[in-house]
Design a protein around this motif. Structure first.
Motif, PDB file in Angstrom:
ATOM      1  N   LYS A  28      -2.819 -33.933  30.603  1.00  0.00           N
ATOM      2  CA  LYS A  28      -1.695 -33.851  31.527  1.00  0.00           C
ATOM      3  C   LYS A  28      -2.107 -33.025  32.744  1.00  0.00           C
ATOM      4  O   LYS A  28      -3.173 -32.416  32.771  1.00  0.00           O
ATOM      5  CB  LYS A  28      -0.492 -33.212  30.837  1.00  0.00           C
ATOM      6  N   ARG A  29      -1.236 -32.982  33.722  1.00  0.00           N
ATOM      7  CA  ARG A  29      -1.547 -32.173  34.889  1.00  0.00           C
ATOM      8  C   ARG A  29      -1.714 -30.719  34.477  1.00  0.00           C
ATOM      9  O   ARG A  29      -0.920 -30.157  33.724  1.00  0.00           O
ATOM     10  CB  ARG A  29      -0.444 -32.306  35.931  1.00  0.00           C
ATOM     11  N   ARG A  30      -2.760 -30.095  35.019  1.00  0.00           N
ATOM     12  CA  ARG A  30      -3.076 -28.728  34.629  1.00  0.00           C
ATOM     13  C   ARG A  30      -2.241 -27.734  35.422  1.00  0.00           C
ATOM     14  O   ARG A  30      -1.993 -27.931  36.600  1.00  0.00           O
ATOM     15  CB  ARG A  30      -4.564 -28.442  34.859  1.00  0.00           C
ATOM     16  N   HIS A  31      -1.851 -26.627  34.785  1.00  0.00           N
ATOM     17  CA  HIS A  31      -1.137 -25.562  35.473  1.00  0.00           C
ATOM     18  C   HIS A  31      -1.920 -24.263  35.388  1.00  0.00           C
ATOM     19  O   HIS A  31      -1.377 -23.183  35.563  1.00  0.00           O
ATOM     20  CB  HIS A  31       0.254 -25.382  34.877  1.00  0.00           C
ATOM     21  N   SER A 121     -10.468 -30.516  31.472  1.00  0.00           N
ATOM     22  CA  SER A 121      -9.285 -29.662  31.327  1.00  0.00           C
ATOM     23  C   SER A 121      -9.289 -28.487  32.293  1.00  0.00           C
ATOM     24  O   SER A 121      -8.228 -27.941  32.607  1.00  0.00           O
ATOM     25  CB  SER A 121      -9.191 -29.153  29.889  1.00  0.00           C
ATOM     26  N   HIS A 122     -10.464 -28.064  32.782  1.00  0.00           N
ATOM     27  CA  HIS A 122     -10.501 -26.890  33.653  1.00  0.00           C
ATOM     28  C   HIS A 122     -11.083 -27.175  35.038  1.00  0.00           C
ATOM     29  O   HIS A 122     -11.160 -26.275  35.870  1.00  0.00           O
ATOM     30  CB  HIS A 122     -11.327 -25.764  32.995  1.00  0.00           C
ATOM     31  N   ARG A 123     -11.497 -28.408  35.332  1.00  0.00           N
ATOM     32  CA  ARG A 123     -12.066 -28.740  36.631  1.00  0.00           C
ATOM     33  C   ARG A 123     -11.010 -29.355  37.546  1.00  0.00           C
ATOM     34  O   ARG A 123     -10.102 -30.034  37.078  1.00  0.00           O
ATOM     35  CB  ARG A 123     -13.235 -29.725  36.472  1.00  0.00           C
ATOM     36  N   ARG A 124     -11.150 -29.107  38.819  1.00  0.00           N
ATOM     37  CA  ARG A 124     -10.241 -29.736  39.779  1.00  0.00           C
ATOM     38  C   ARG A 124     -10.512 -31.229  39.787  1.00  0.00           C
ATOM     39  O   ARG A 124     -11.656 -31.670  39.923  1.00  0.00           O
ATOM     40  CB  ARG A 124     -10.449 -29.144  41.172  1.00  0.00           C
ATOM     41  N   MET A 125      -9.461 -32.027  39.658  1.00  0.00           N
ATOM     42  CA  MET A 125      -9.591 -33.478  39.589  1.00  0.00           C
ATOM     43  C   MET A 125      -9.018 -34.096  40.870  1.00  0.00           C
ATOM     44  O   MET A 125      -7.881 -33.834  41.256  1.00  0.00           O
ATOM     45  CB  MET A 125      -8.851 -34.029  38.371  1.00  0.00           C
ATOM     46  N   ILE A 126      -9.850 -34.926  41.515  1.00  0.00           N
ATOM     47  CA  ILE A 126      -9.466 -35.555  42.781  1.00  0.00           C
ATOM     48  C   ILE A 126      -9.633 -37.059  42.656  1.00  0.00           C
ATOM     49  O   ILE A 126     -10.688 -37.543  42.234  1.00  0.00           O
ATOM     50  CB  ILE A 126     -10.352 -35.033  43.937  1.00  0.00           C
ATOM     51  N   GLY A 127      -8.607 -37.805  43.001  1.00  0.00           N
ATOM     52  CA  GLY A 127      -8.686 -39.263  43.035  1.00  0.00           C
ATOM     53  C   GLY A 127      -8.821 -39.738  44.473  1.00  0.00           C
ATOM     54  O   GLY A 127      -8.160 -39.200  45.371  1.00  0.00           O
ATOM     55  N   VAL A 128      -9.692 -40.722  44.707  1.00  0.00           N
ATOM     56  CA  VAL A 128      -9.860 -41.291  46.049  1.00  0.00           C
ATOM     57  C   VAL A 128      -9.245 -42.685  46.033  1.00  0.00           C
ATOM     58  O   VAL A 128      -9.764 -43.595  45.377  1.00  0.00           O
ATOM     59  CB  VAL A 128     -11.356 -41.355  46.449  1.00  0.00           C
ATOM     60  N   TRP A 129      -8.140 -42.851  46.763  1.00  0.00           N
ATOM     61  CA  TRP A 129      -7.387 -44.097  46.713  1.00  0.00           C
ATOM     62  C   TRP A 129      -7.107 -44.629  48.118  1.00  0.00           C
ATOM     63  O   TRP A 129      -7.114 -43.892  49.101  1.00  0.00           O
ATOM     64  CB  TRP A 129      -6.039 -43.892  46.011  1.00  0.00           C
ATOM     65  N   ALA A 130      -6.828 -45.917  48.169  1.00  0.00           N
ATOM     66  CA  ALA A 130      -6.331 -46.552  49.397  1.00  0.00           C
ATOM     67  C   ALA A 130      -5.500 -47.761  48.985  1.00  0.00           C
ATOM     68  O   ALA A 130      -5.697 -48.324  47.908  1.00  0.00           O
ATOM     69  CB  ALA A 130      -7.475 -46.972  50.303  1.00  0.00           C
ATOM     70  N   TRP A 131      -4.586 -48.141  49.854  1.00  0.00           N
ATOM     71  CA  TRP A 131      -3.771 -49.322  49.580  1.00  0.00           C
ATOM     72  C   TRP A 131      -3.533 -50.065  50.875  1.00  0.00           C
ATOM     73  O   TRP A 131      -3.402 -49.460  51.934  1.00  0.00           O
ATOM     74  CB  TRP A 131      -2.452 -48.925  48.920  1.00  0.00           C
ATOM     75  N   ASN A 145      -0.757 -37.970  37.144  1.00  0.00           N
ATOM     76  CA  ASN A 145      -0.788 -36.704  36.417  1.00  0.00           C
ATOM     77  C   ASN A 145      -2.190 -36.291  35.994  1.00  0.00           C
ATOM     78  O   ASN A 145      -2.395 -35.171  35.526  1.00  0.00           O
ATOM     79  CB  ASN A 145       0.121 -36.766  35.184  1.00  0.00           C
ATOM     80  N   TRP A 146      -3.150 -37.176  36.138  1.00  0.00           N
ATOM     81  CA  TRP A 146      -4.531 -36.814  35.815  1.00  0.00           C
ATOM     82  C   TRP A 146      -5.200 -36.067  36.957  1.00  0.00           C
ATOM     83  O   TRP A 146      -6.335 -35.613  36.812  1.00  0.00           O
ATOM     84  CB  TRP A 146      -5.334 -38.069  35.471  1.00  0.00           C
ATOM     85  N   PHE A 147      -4.529 -35.953  38.104  1.00  0.00           N
ATOM     86  CA  PHE A 147      -5.179 -35.413  39.293  1.00  0.00           C
ATOM     87  C   PHE A 147      -4.447 -34.198  39.856  1.00  0.00           C
ATOM     88  O   PHE A 147      -3.228 -34.075  39.745  1.00  0.00           O
ATOM     89  CB  PHE A 147      -5.274 -36.494  40.369  1.00  0.00           C
ATOM     90  N   ASP A 148      -5.234 -33.342  40.508  1.00  0.00           N
ATOM     91  CA  ASP A 148      -4.691 -32.213  41.252  1.00  0.00           C
ATOM     92  C   ASP A 148      -4.483 -32.574  42.718  1.00  0.00           C
ATOM     93  O   ASP A 148      -3.733 -31.901  43.422  1.00  0.00           O
ATOM     94  CB  ASP A 148      -5.653 -31.020  41.169  1.00  0.00           C
ATOM     95  N   GLU A 149      -5.188 -33.628  43.171  1.00  0.00           N
ATOM     96  CA  GLU A 149      -5.113 -34.020  44.576  1.00  0.00           C
ATOM     97  C   GLU A 149      -5.553 -35.473  44.705  1.00  0.00           C
ATOM     98  O   GLU A 149      -6.417 -35.934  43.961  1.00  0.00           O
ATOM     99  CB  GLU A 149      -6.030 -33.119  45.414  1.00  0.00           C
ATOM    100  N   LEU A 164       3.908 -39.936  45.871  1.00  0.00           N
ATOM    101  CA  LEU A 164       3.541 -39.371  44.572  1.00  0.00           C
ATOM    102  C   LEU A 164       3.850 -37.887  44.557  1.00  0.00           C
ATOM    103  O   LEU A 164       3.919 -37.232  45.602  1.00  0.00           O
ATOM    104  CB  LEU A 164       2.045 -39.588  44.309  1.00  0.00           C
ATOM    105  N   SER A 165       4.002 -37.322  43.373  1.00  0.00           N
ATOM    106  CA  SER A 165       4.235 -35.880  43.283  1.00  0.00           C
ATOM    107  C   SER A 165       2.944 -35.089  43.391  1.00  0.00           C
ATOM    108  O   SER A 165       2.961 -33.892  43.659  1.00  0.00           O
ATOM    109  CB  SER A 165       4.944 -35.539  41.966  1.00  0.00           C
ATOM    110  N   THR A 166       1.794 -35.759  43.193  1.00  0.00           N
ATOM    111  CA  THR A 166       0.497 -35.114  43.384  1.00  0.00           C
ATOM    112  C   THR A 166       0.199 -35.038  44.881  1.00  0.00           C
ATOM    113  O   THR A 166       0.376 -36.030  45.589  1.00  0.00           O
ATOM    114  CB  THR A 166      -0.613 -35.926  42.683  1.00  0.00           C
ATOM    115  N   PRO A 167      -0.246 -33.875  45.384  1.00  0.00           N
ATOM    116  CA  PRO A 167      -0.526 -33.757  46.818  1.00  0.00           C
ATOM    117  C   PRO A 167      -1.548 -34.792  47.292  1.00  0.00           C
ATOM    118  O   PRO A 167      -2.557 -35.037  46.636  1.00  0.00           O
ATOM    119  CB  PRO A 167      -1.087 -32.337  46.953  1.00  0.00           C
TER     120      PRO A 167
END
Length: 418
Positions: A28-31, A121-131, A145-149, A164-167
């Motif tokens: 899940k998204r990390r806090h 679980s402890h690394r910053r996760m970034i998704g690269v997307w386009a639409w 929810n798998w990503f921090d950004e 999205l709720s992810t920045p």
């Protein structure tokens, strides 16, 4: 590809998506505070398609910004039939730096599963997307929810991704610019040495309804009805044979030259720079990589004035074709389940006029505009611009080479004498 084959492929894709989504539910998204270290770029790095080229450009941008970068090529597991480009070895993964995952959201669950054991679980996760359209598919919310950004590779895609709720931040790609004199070997090889040449490029495995290659071909034919006046060079990636079977008249035309081989990035840029103009009458783009490569290297570029390429309005030597926005009607059924969907219908007559104008332009003006375009692109979309768009949180999660060497020196100095 016939309807039955497409339906089977779609069923397999959906089954794979739900299977790996189920496996990925525990993440899940990390806090908690994430760690810092060597960034990793994971994606279709050995694939010749746009996603692969994009992942390689992200890696290049980070390396040219001063970071060691580790890599994880997911092509053998996601697209095993597309492993066509060799991947240069990267830095050793320290299990601490951010993971920059450059795959389509539909492949995210499988990619997450393949990356288990990498410290997710402890690394910053970034998704690269386009639409390509104004609204993103609802299913993408299942992946956020798998990503921090989320990195948006175009300003056009950013409003949709910002729902999205992810920045989400616009980062883009740093497009390579050749520095040597314009090469001529492609002109000799393709027989266009003394002829005005126009290049178009598309992936025949993508949605042809969106890529709209036949409109560009029609614009060329309207601009130059006499086959002796110009040559159209068509670079085709993907399902070449199927396109050849369905459009045999293109392959028999005396003023059309086909290039169907897999090209490395620098080879593609050489091909682009060997032509006098580039045209793309796409209906919608999430980025438009070959359009960007043409514009960044000073080639007179004609493109539909909507979606991601419109990010570059203001670039000298780019010419934007008039269009109407129309409801999406996709024979390949890729976009027909998206609500509020529309895309561009480019004005073919306007595109033909632009082609004629470029051909008739004085050589001195062509050279001047080419130089201005290169400078504009370097300033607005070069490596420095790419780095400046990285968020503060992401920059703090990546350790630069000089900082790593400094830390190593401190540790060495602190060691007790043997």
């Amino acid at each position: 590809m016939n309807t039955l084959s497409r339906n089977r492929q779609e069923l397999k894709r959906r089954a794979s998506y739900h299977f790996y989504r189920h496996l990925g539910r525990p993440l899940k998204r990390r806090h908690v505070k994430t760690t810092s270290g060597t960034p990793m770029v994971a994606g279709l790095l050995s694939s010749p398609i746009g996603l692969g080229a994009g992942a390689r450009l992200v890696r290049r941008g980070l390396e040219m910004s001063g970071y060691d970068v580790s890599v994880c090529d997911l092509t053998p597991y996601i697209q095993p039939h597309m492993c066509e480009i060799s991947v240069r070895s990267g830095a050793i993964d320290d299990g601490q730096g951010p993971i920059i995952l450059h795959v389509n959201p539909a492949e995210v669950p499988k990619a997450i599963h393949l990356l288990r054991g990498r410290g997710l679980s402890h690394r910053r996760m970034i998704g690269v997307w386009a639409w390509e359209l104004e609204r993103i598919p609802k299913a993408w919310k299942n992946c956020e929810n798998w990503f921090d950004e989320i990195w948006s590779i175009s300003e056009f895609s950013l409003p949709g991704l910002s729902t999205l709720s992810t920045p989400a931040v616009h980062v883009g790609y740093p497009i390579p610019q050749a520095t040597e004199d314009k090469p001529n070997h492609w002109r000799d090889r393709l027989g266009i040495t003394d002829t005005f040449s126009v290049l178009m490029s598309f992936d025949a495995q993508s949605s042809l309804g969106r890529k709209n290659p036949m409109a560009a071909i029609e614009a060329f034919n309207r601009a130059f009805p006499d086959p002796a006046d110009a040559r159209l060079v068509i670079k085709i990636t993907g399902d070449y044979r199927s396109f050849a079977t369905s459009h045999p008249e293109i392959f028999d035309a005396p003023n059309i030259v086909i290039v169907d081989e897999v090209l490395l990035s620098w080879e593609m840029i050489d091909l682009i720079r060997s032509c006098d103009s580039f045209i793309s009458l796409t209906r919608a783009e999430g980025f438009g990589l070959t359009v960007a490569e043409a514009a960044a290297n000073g080639v007179a570029t004609i493109v539909t004035g909507w979606s991601a390429p419109a990010d570059w309005i203001g670039c000298p030597n780019m010419h934007f074709v008039d269009f109407d926005l129309i409801p999406v009607k996709d024979a390949y059924n890729v976009y027909n389940n998206i609500t509020g969907r529309r895309w561009a219908d480019p004005d073919i007559a306007h595109a033909a006029k632009l082609l004629r104008d470029i051909k008739d332009r004085p050589q001195s003006e062509t050279k001047k505009l080419s130089g201005q375009a290169k400078k504009w692109w370097k300033k607005n979309h070069g490596v420095d611009a790419f780095q400046s768009r990285l968020s503060r949180e992401t920059r703090s999660a990546m350790i630069k080479i000089e900082n790593r060497e400094h830390e190593h020196a401190l540790l060495q100095h602190a060691k007790p004498a043997e």
